[in-house]
Design an enzyme around this catalytic site. Structure first.
Site, PDB file in Angstrom:
ATOM      1  CB  CYS A   1      -0.917  -0.010   1.226  1.00 19.44           C
ATOM      2  SG  CYS A   1      -1.960   1.467   1.346  1.00 19.44           S
TER       3      CYS A   1
ATOM      4  CB  CYS B   1      -0.597   2.088   5.740  1.00 15.68           C
ATOM      5  SG  CYS B   1      -1.349   0.565   5.097  1.00 15.68           S
TER       6      CYS B   1
ATOM      7  CG  HIS C   1     -13.880   0.049  -8.320  1.00 16.27           C
ATOM      8  ND1 HIS C   1     -13.260   1.252  -8.570  1.00 16.27           N
ATOM      9  CD2 HIS C   1     -14.935   0.322  -7.521  1.00 16.27           C
ATOM     10  CE1 HIS C   1     -13.933   2.216  -7.941  1.00 16.27           C
ATOM     11  NE2 HIS C   1     -14.944   1.682  -7.305  1.00 16.27           N
TER      12      HIS C   1
ATOM     13  CG  HIS D   1     -10.292   4.187  -3.831  1.00 17.57           C
ATOM     14  ND1 HIS D   1     -11.426   3.431  -4.035  1.00 17.57           N
ATOM     15  CD2 HIS D   1      -9.830   4.506  -5.060  1.00 17.57           C
ATOM     16  CE1 HIS D   1     -11.638   3.311  -5.337  1.00 17.57           C
ATOM     17  NE2 HIS D   1     -10.675   3.957  -5.977  1.00 17.57           N
TER      18      HIS D   1
ATOM     19  CB  CYS E   1      -5.354  -0.432   2.219  1.00 20.31           C
ATOM     20  SG  CYS E   1      -4.158  -0.958   3.467  1.00 20.31           S
TER      21      CYS E   1
ATOM     22  NE  ARG F   1     -10.805  -5.752 -15.531  1.00 20.34           N
ATOM     23  CZ  ARG F   1     -11.193  -4.462 -15.507  1.00 20.34           C
ATOM     24  NH1 ARG F   1     -10.327  -3.505 -15.246  1.00 20.34           N
ATOM     25  NH2 ARG F   1     -12.453  -4.153 -15.755  1.00 20.34           N
TER      26      ARG F   1
ATOM     27  CB  CYS G   1      -9.369  -2.557 -12.066  1.00 19.91           C
ATOM     28  SG  CYS G   1      -8.904  -1.231 -13.180  1.00 19.91           S
TER      29      CYS G   1
ATOM     30  CB  CYS H   1      -4.277   2.981   5.809  1.00 20.43           C
ATOM     31  SG  CYS H   1      -4.135   2.888   4.005  1.00 20.43           S
TER      32      CYS H   1
ATOM     33  CG  ASP I   1      -7.031 -18.734 -19.395  1.00 22.71           C
ATOM     34  OD1 ASP I   1      -7.668 -19.457 -18.594  1.00 22.71           O
ATOM     35  OD2 ASP I   1      -6.069 -19.139 -20.073  1.00 22.71           O
TER      36      ASP I   1
ATOM     37  CB  CYS J   1      -8.309  -2.381 -17.960  1.00 16.78           C
ATOM     38  SG  CYS J   1      -7.304  -2.469 -16.463  1.00 16.78           S
TER      39      CYS J   1
END
Length: 161
Positions: free
Chosen positions: A60, A63, A118, A115, A109, A132, A134, A112, A126, A78
């Site tokens: 992270c 933190c 998603h 964000h 996380c 996923r 992201c 802490c 596969d 993506c």
């Protein structure tokens, strides 16, 4: 995404800081993503760096909690770092996010509450999980394989030394 020479020390309890402390410690882009649930630009320089990184661990950016391993990293196309499973599930949590008008699964996380991005399911990749994660690259610190977390106890003076 930052690349570190050594793995960061792992937090041993939830990390709580004031808004002022977060602003002082994070770059403006990290603050926007981690504390305001923002999103970095797709296919930016951080993503290009991510694609070149080899074996290692992702922590992270807020933190230093361990989040993902390069073993679960994949190129989803993506424009953001993608993983199919958290390396250390105790440090990744999810919640439902309605910020754009419909339900999405937000990845945070667990240490802490930063964000990260998603998670999407059933897209047909596969991978063993068909998920996923992201993740915003600016929310991650990369440590190449072979580097070990520093032992905080070994660095602290003992008995007034």
């Amino acid at each position: 995404m930052e690349t570190a020479d050594k793995a960061p020390e792992q937090p041993t309890q939830p990390v709580k800081k004031t808004d002022a402390e977060w602003r002082k410690e994070l770059t403006p882009e990290q603050y926007h993503v981690l504390r305001e649930a923002g999103t970095e630009r797709a296919n930016g320089p951080i993503y290009k760096e991510f694609k070149k990184q080899g074996a290692g661990t992702y922590y992270c950016g807020g933190c230093d909690a361990e989040l993902f391993s390069s073993k679960e990293k994949f190129d989803s196309g993506c424009g953001w770092p993608s993983f199919y499973d958290p390396a250390n599930a105790k440090n990744v949590k999810t919640s439902t996010d309605y910020k754009i008008g419909y339900a999405r699964t937000e990845v945070l996380c667990a240490v802490c509450d930063g964000h990260l991005g998603h998670v999407f399911t059933g897209e047909g990749f596969d991978t063993p999980t068909d998920k996923r994660y992201c993740i915003n690259g600016v929310a991650l610190k990369f440590v190449p394989e072979g580097e070990k977390p520093e032992n905080k106890a070994a660095k602290e003076p003992k008995n007034g030394e």
